[in-house]
Design an enzyme around this catalytic site. Structure first.
Site: not given
Length: 418
Positions: A210, A341, A395
């Site tokens: 990610d 983020y 994940h």
């Protein structure tokens, strides 16, 4: 041996982890943190956040039995016992190290560099995401550097080995916090510099998780990145309606992943919204709270992993979780890691487009990961050679199912051409 023409310009330095000094304080804070005796609403499960009993158990393990010294020693010894992994730094004595820092565009970049004994080994960069670090790849680094048999879906194979490089993202653990306007595109650029100029690898392969820095390398540096393997791509996962409209039938494993996708992109996306809009609120609130960071990070590690985590082949046990959180807390990097983020609020592209490269691409789906991209969608964004589906893992593939990840990355080595 690959060396930059003048890596002294990057202030390349050997690096050793030494965070022992922070342990007494973190232990004292954790030990003195009050938690509810019982769950306020015991039947809601982990979908509403980390369960208090699980958090208390982790907190108690952290204070009473977790041995940071042992974990620190292991992280410092990826390759120290293997003579063939020496890395000679210009203007330095021939000392064996496996971790370094380099300064690239004013950013201090920490990285592991584990070299194979095979002279024709392929260079490989492994890229972690959040809430991960280079520790996420601890189980796979050494096996990938050793010679192993790679087998493709076409049933041919050969011995494959890699020179493995694992950097820490800017603002994570030992890499310095970047400027406020820094994006993952900037990170991709300096990591390409790390591979090509600092370490002297003209071409290399990528494994991306990610935060999709790996995909940006694949799509933007098409002369240097010559193969790529992903478990995550920067495109909006399709809805169940979209999948059905395209006459795609999901396997039993993919159906599980699709349900996880819906949960993550629904109520499970709240952490993303918080960090994107108010990174200082959560970052400062938990800055000096080891148990607070434990709750925030461990909840994600548990929820996004296979429910069987901690049972073979998974190594995502309490020790791995506590090591991960210790790295964040002891390096004061929880706040700066959260800012990734806010700096990259639009990471998912709703329009699928193919990367401008002829390099082969590989994708692995682990059943309990948090987002689903069927093979038909992945094929739209690169030169897809292999799409592997695994019925164990989540994940964090490097911890959730290391053998499968190793096998899939070795498969990529069959197609890598420098």
């Amino acid at each position: 041996m690959a060396l930059a023409a003048d890596n002294s310009s990057f202030n390349l330095q050997p690096f050793k982890i030494d965070l022992t000094g922070g342990i007494p304080r973190s232990n004292a804070l954790a030990n003195n943190t009050r938690l509810p005796e019982t769950a306020l609403y015991p039947d809601v499960g982990q979908n509403k956040g980390i369960e208090v009993d699980f958090l208390r158990e982790l907190r108690n393990d952290w204070v009473e039995s977790f041995d940071w010294e042992t974990q620190q020693t292991e992280l410092n010894q990826f390759a120290s016992t293997l003579s063939f992994l020496s890395f000679i730094v210009l203007d330095m004595p021939q000392i064996r190290f496996d971790q370094y820092t380099a300064v690239i565009e004013g950013q201090t970049v920490h990285f592991v560099h584990e070299k194979s004994e095979e002279p024709d080994a392929s260079p490989l960069i492994l890229l972690h995401g959040w809430p991960g670090s280079f520790q996420e790849f601890a189980p796979v680094i050494k096996p990938l550097a050793q010679t192993g048999w790679g087998t493709s879906n076409n049933n041919f194979g050969k011995n494959v080995s890699y020179h493995v490089v694992v950097p820490s993202l800017p603002g994570f653990v030992f890499s310095s916090a970047p400027p406020v306007n820094w994006t993952i595109t900037d990170t991709a650029r300096i990591f390409n510099t790390l591979m090509t100029e600092v370490l002297g690898y003209p071409t290399y392969a990528v494994h991306g998780t990610d935060w999709v820095v790996g995909y940006l390398l694949y799509s933007s540096f098409n002369t240097t990145v010559r193969a790529a393997h992903f478990v995550f791509i920067p495109f909006t996962p399709p809805t169940a309606q979209g999948i059905a409209a395209n006459n795609i039938t999901l396997s039993a494993v993919q159906n599980v992943t699709e349900h996880r996708d819906v949960a993550w992109l629904g109520p499970g996306f709240s952490y993303f919204t918080e960090a994107t809009t108010k990174p200082n609120d959560i970052g400062l609130a938990l800055y000096d709270s080891p148990v607070g960071q434990l709750a925030w990070i461990a909840g994600k590690l548990k929820l996004w992993s296979d429910p069987r985590a901690g049972t073979a082949p998974s190594v995502l046990n309490s020790t791995a979780i506590l090591t991960s959180v210790s790295l964040y807390y002891l390096t004061d990097s929880f706040l700066s890691s959260t800012w990734i983020y806010a700096q990259n609020p639009n990471v998912f592209n709703p329009v699928y487009s193919k990367a401008q490269t002829d390099a082969p691409m590989f994708f692995s789906l682990f059943e309990y990961t948090i987002a689903l991209w069927p093979q038909e969608y992945v094929a739209q964004v690169g030169n897809l050679v292999s799409y592997n589906v695994h019925d164990f893992g989540g994940h964090f593939a490097g911890l959730d199912n290391p053998p499968a990840l190793i096998e899939d990355i070795r498969e990529m080595g069959l197609y890598f051409e420098a």
